[in-house]
Structures are given as C-alpha cells and as structure tokens.
Design a protein around this motif. Structure first.
Motif, short mmCIF file in Angstrom:
data_model
loop_
_atom_site.label_atom_id
_atom_site.label_comp_id
_atom_site.label_asym_id
_atom_site.label_seq_id
_atom_site.Cartn_x
_atom_site.Cartn_y
_atom_site.Cartn_z
N VAL A 88 2.41 1.74 -3.55
CA VAL A 88 1.43 2.37 -4.30
C VAL A 88 1.06 3.84 -4.14
O VAL A 88 1.00 4.40 -4.96
N ASN A 127 0.84 -1.31 -0.03
CA ASN A 127 0.00 -0.14 0.12
C ASN A 127 0.83 1.33 0.04
O ASN A 127 0.59 2.35 -0.60
N CYS A 141 3.86 5.72 -5.62
CA CYS A 141 3.70 5.80 -6.95
C CYS A 141 2.66 7.00 -7.49
O CYS A 141 2.96 7.60 -8.43
#
Length: 276
Positions: A261, A258, A264
């Motif tokens: 992500v 998580n 990103c």
C-alpha cells in the motif's frame, strides 16, 4: 516535467536501489563502499582530464558536494550496520525530498505547482510509511538513517545549484566524482594496500555497484538542469519501491500488505510530480 526526464529519473531510481542492495548484501560494508568508490572516482578523474573543470563559480560547490558525499558514504555504512535495507533505506531516502523542496524554495526561488507539491508530500509520506510498516526500527538505525537523509538533501541542493552555474553538467559531475577517491584512499590508509583485494565475486559486485552509481546520479544531476530540484529528488526517491522488491527477491526480506500500500502511495505521488 517532460516525460523523457521523468522516465530517466525513474530509471536512475532503479539503478540507485540496485547498488544499495549490493552494498547492504556485502559482509564488510566499509570495504564494499571503499571499492565501490573506485569506479566513480577513477572515471570522474578521467573525464575531468578530457573535458576540463566546470566554471570557476561552481568550484566551491563542487568541493562542498564532494565533502558531503564522503560524509554520506560513511553514514550509509553506519546505517546498514544498524538495520536492513527495507527498514533504513526508506527512512534515509524519504526524509530528503521535503528538505530539498524547502531548500530549493529558499535558495533558488523554486515554488512547486500544487499537484507536484502534493506529489512530493505523498512520496515522502509513503516512503516513511514503508519504513515503519515492519516496525522495529531501533533508535540507532533511525538516527543514522535520518542523518543520512540530511546529507542526501544537502548534496542534492548543492549539486542542483552547482550544475546550473557550471556551464557544463558533465564537467561538474566529473569534478564532483573525483572526491570519491577519498574513501578508497582511507581504506588503504587504515588496512594497507592489500585491502583493495578481495574474492573475485565480491570485488566484481563492488565495482559493478560503483559503476551503477555513476549512471544513477549523473542522470539526476543532468535532470536538475531540466526540472525543479524538489520534484527530481522526490522522483529519485521512488527507488525505495525498487529497494523493497530487490530486498524481497535477493535478500529474503518480507513483503507485507502495508508495504505494498505504501508503495502504491509513492507511485501516485510520482505520477503527480510528473504531471506537475
């Protein structure tokens, strides 16, 4: 925003995450913050004696910024007593870019292009997601981090406005950094002159952190002459990605899917800001 400005602000983000990791890793964070502030304060005073003060119009903003930085330092110590780097740092940093963007629009008439506005939203949302990915952020830590984020937005707006009327970004920055001597003076007042002493390793790390902080924020003030305050603020707060990595490498904090992500998402937002 020019690629060179984007690159410098991202480098400043790395520097900022580094000195926060040094502060979070210290055993006595009030002492660490006090010693860290010696370098910015002393260098700021020396540069002021060399280049002089900025324009008279900017002096009230210098004072206001200095006071906000003192409050920020105190809140940052409180924040790191309430949670770890990977939890509280992203909330504190992530709550500020949107506030800066709104404030810049109201006070300076800065309206971001659509792509840059989306980028700011992605950076802010990704940062908050990064903070909450672990869960377990207590109420005290959350409130302290949000209060810290509010002061970050406050001094960023003040400095963005101040540097533009100062006539000299170096003189403005140096004058503002002089206020950093307040915290070491407060430390001495509370604990005595010997309070500034410490183990060589701890003293070296604290002084190194203070020196790094000078470079990190000086770049940001310079950049706010070149680009919109909201965009510069959002790019600077990509430091949370560096903080997550530093927390994993040096402080043994967990790096989950998580969090990767969310990092990103922040990176995509930074790219949009850079092209906005």
């Amino acid at each position: 925003m020019a690629p060179s400005v984007v690159a410098l602000v991202l480098f400043a983000a790395l520097l900022h995450a580094s000195w926060n990791a040094l502060l979070r890793g210290g055993e006595d964070r009030f002492w660490s913050m006090g010693v860290m502030n010696i370098a910015p304060g002393a260098i700021g005073l020396a540069v002021c004696l060399w280049v002089g003060l900025p324009s008279r119009e900017s002096l009230p903003l210098v004072v206001l910024s200095g006071l906000l930085h003192i409050l920020y330092n105190a809140l940052l110590v409180l924040t790191y007593r309430s949670g770890d780097l990977g939890q509280t740092y992203p909330i504190a940093r992530g709550s500020s870019p949107a506030l800066v963007s709104v404030g810049a629009a109201l006070l300076a008439g800065e309206l971001l292009p659509l792509s840059a506005a989306i980028g700011v939203a992605l950076v802010s949302g990704g940062i908050i997601a990064l903070a909450l990915a672990r869960g377990g952020v207590g109420r005290a830590g959350l409130l302290a981090a949000l209060a810290t984020g509010t002061t970050i937005a406050g001094y960023t707006l003040v400095d963005g406005l101040g540097v533009r009327v100062s006539g000299d970004w170096l003189a403005y920055t140096a004058a503002m950094f002089c206020f950093h001597l307040v915290l070491p003076a407060w430390l001495v007042a509370r604990r005595g002159a010997r309070a500034l002493a410490g183990k060589p390793k701890q003293l070296g790390m604290a002084l190194a952190g203070g020196t790094i902080s000078i470079a990190a924020y000086s770049v940001v003030i310079w950049a706010m002459q070149k680009g919109a305050m909201g965009a510069v603020s959002a790019l600077r707060e990509t430091s949370v990605v560096f903080a997550v990595l530093l927390g994993r490498i040096f402080l043994g904090e967990t790096l989950t899917v998580n969090r990767i992500v969310a990092s990103c998402v922040i990176a995509v937002g930074a790219v949009l800001i850079g092209h906005g």
